[in-house]
Design a protein around this motif. Structure first.
Motif, PDB file in Angstrom:
ATOM      1  N   UNK A  25     -50.253  21.860 -28.660  1.00  0.00           N
ATOM      2  CA  UNK A  25     -50.195  20.571 -29.263  1.00  0.00           C
ATOM      3  C   UNK A  25     -48.843  20.492 -29.934  1.00  0.00           C
ATOM      4  N   UNK A  26     -48.380  21.257 -30.612  1.00  0.00           N
ATOM      5  CA  UNK A  26     -47.134  21.136 -31.300  1.00  0.00           C
ATOM      6  C   UNK A  26     -45.936  21.219 -30.477  1.00  0.00           C
ATOM      7  N   UNK A  27     -46.011  21.818 -29.511  1.00  0.00           N
ATOM      8  CA  UNK A  27     -44.942  21.990 -28.264  1.00  0.00           C
ATOM      9  C   UNK A  27     -45.006  20.807 -27.474  1.00  0.00           C
ATOM     10  N   UNK A  28     -45.984  20.170 -27.585  1.00  0.00           N
ATOM     11  CA  UNK A  28     -46.049  19.003 -26.448  1.00  0.00           C
ATOM     12  C   UNK A  28     -45.196  17.747 -26.822  1.00  0.00           C
ATOM     13  N   UNK A  29     -44.754  16.965 -25.778  1.00  0.00           N
ATOM     14  CA  UNK A  29     -44.082  15.799 -26.317  1.00  0.00           C
ATOM     15  C   UNK A  29     -45.064  15.021 -27.074  1.00  0.00           C
ATOM     16  N   UNK A  30     -44.467  14.129 -27.979  1.00  0.00           N
ATOM     17  CA  UNK A  30     -45.435  13.454 -28.966  1.00  0.00           C
ATOM     18  C   UNK A  30     -46.150  12.198 -28.391  1.00  0.00           C
ATOM     19  N   UNK A  31     -46.084  11.854 -27.072  1.00  0.00           N
ATOM     20  CA  UNK A  31     -46.770  10.874 -26.730  1.00  0.00           C
ATOM     21  C   UNK A  31     -48.216  11.127 -26.452  1.00  0.00           C
ATOM     22  N   UNK A  32     -49.162  10.275 -26.512  1.00  0.00           N
ATOM     23  CA  UNK A  32     -50.403  10.466 -26.723  1.00  0.00           C
ATOM     24  C   UNK A  32     -50.828  11.156 -25.494  1.00  0.00           C
ATOM     25  N   UNK A  33     -50.370  10.499 -24.239  1.00  0.00           N
ATOM     26  CA  UNK A  33     -51.081  11.265 -23.212  1.00  0.00           C
ATOM     27  C   UNK A  33     -50.751  12.375 -23.059  1.00  0.00           C
ATOM     28  N   UNK A  34     -49.545  13.131 -23.434  1.00  0.00           N
ATOM     29  CA  UNK A  34     -48.791  14.333 -23.253  1.00  0.00           C
ATOM     30  C   UNK A  34     -49.658  15.100 -24.248  1.00  0.00           C
ATOM     31  N   UNK A  35     -49.762  14.710 -25.520  1.00  0.00           N
ATOM     32  CA  UNK A  35     -50.902  15.402 -26.507  1.00  0.00           C
ATOM     33  C   UNK A  35     -52.021  15.673 -25.790  1.00  0.00           C
ATOM     34  N   UNK A  95     -54.529   7.171 -26.677  1.00  0.00           N
ATOM     35  CA  UNK A  95     -54.095   6.894 -25.489  1.00  0.00           C
ATOM     36  C   UNK A  95     -54.120   5.528 -25.288  1.00  0.00           C
ATOM     37  N   UNK A  96     -54.965   4.696 -25.918  1.00  0.00           N
ATOM     38  CA  UNK A  96     -55.287   3.223 -25.621  1.00  0.00           C
ATOM     39  C   UNK A  96     -56.271   3.287 -24.253  1.00  0.00           C
ATOM     40  N   UNK A 142     -55.404   5.314 -18.745  1.00  0.00           N
ATOM     41  CA  UNK A 142     -54.604   4.940 -19.756  1.00  0.00           C
ATOM     42  C   UNK A 142     -53.999   3.674 -19.194  1.00  0.00           C
ATOM     43  N   UNK A 143     -53.659   2.633 -19.959  1.00  0.00           N
ATOM     44  CA  UNK A 143     -52.966   1.326 -19.744  1.00  0.00           C
ATOM     45  C   UNK A 143     -51.609   1.489 -19.149  1.00  0.00           C
ATOM     46  N   UNK A 144     -51.048   2.569 -19.065  1.00  0.00           N
ATOM     47  CA  UNK A 144     -49.357   2.701 -19.074  1.00  0.00           C
ATOM     48  C   UNK A 144     -49.293   2.672 -17.482  1.00  0.00           C
ATOM     49  N   UNK A 145     -48.384   1.807 -16.922  1.00  0.00           N
ATOM     50  CA  UNK A 145     -48.180   1.994 -15.631  1.00  0.00           C
ATOM     51  C   UNK A 145     -48.004   3.343 -15.078  1.00  0.00           C
ATOM     52  N   UNK A 155     -43.691  12.095 -21.051  1.00  0.00           N
ATOM     53  CA  UNK A 155     -43.569  10.631 -21.329  1.00  0.00           C
ATOM     54  C   UNK A 155     -42.013  10.163 -21.834  1.00  0.00           C
ATOM     55  N   UNK A 156     -41.360  11.249 -22.314  1.00  0.00           N
ATOM     56  CA  UNK A 156     -40.009  10.954 -22.844  1.00  0.00           C
ATOM     57  C   UNK A 156     -38.962  11.384 -21.851  1.00  0.00           C
TER      58      UNK A 156
END
Length: 162
Positions: A25-35, A95-96, A142-145, A155-156
């Motif tokens: 979790x610490x190493x993952x991208x901070x976006x909610x889906x990546x988490x 993630x929404x 999740x709602x993102x495209x 995500x980043x």
């Protein structure tokens, strides 16, 4: 079978699992889906650990060894599974996703299936396949495209792994 020894063993494995999960979790991208997907990064790490890691699913084996509905072992296993579900639900909510409970249930089915099939050896690269399946479930729920996350990139814009 010595129940106290089995409970101590399960607690030790749970601590090692949490450390693995926390590191991913610490190493993952901070976006909610990546988490949320980082849970499956941890599963991959656990499956490929040089220690006893994912060699067998101790929680499933313990549950069947002392499978009585009122057994202490079953209660400990259930508690460990509830903790994982709770962590995943918090991540899924971030993630929404319109139905984070359903998403977590689907992800847990994939997670537990990967653990069982890996320990039986009847699915090759079970953790890797579970990771890809989890990415697809998260992206679809999740709602993102359909974006870089869907394609397997963070995500980043990072590499995204598997």
């Amino acid at each position: 079978m010595d129940t106290a020894a089995l409970l101590a063993y399960l607690d030790g494995r749970q601590i090692r699992w949490r450390l693995t999960l926390d590191a991913c979790l610490e190493a993952a991208d901070q976006g909610p889906r990546a988490q949320l997907l980082a849970v499956f990064d941890a599963l991959h790490e656990w499956a490929h650990a040089s220690s006893d890691g994912f060699r067998s699913n101790a929680f499933v084996h313990a549950q069947f060894a002392l499978a009585g509905p009122d057994s202490t072992v079953r209660a400990v296993v259930a508690r460990h599974k509830c903790v994982l579900r709770g962590r995943m639900l918090a991540l899924a909510e971030a993630t929404g996703a319109p139905d984070p409970d359903l998403l977590v249930d689907q992800l847990l089915l994939v997670f537990e299936g990967a653990a069982a099939t890996h320990s039986l050896g009847n699915v090759s690269e079970a953790a890797d396949k579970a990771h890809r399946t989890a990415r697809q479930l998260i992206a679809a729920a999740t709602p993102q495209p359909l974006d870089a996350f869907w394609l397997g990139r963070a995500e980043s814009g990072g590499s995204g792994g598997f």
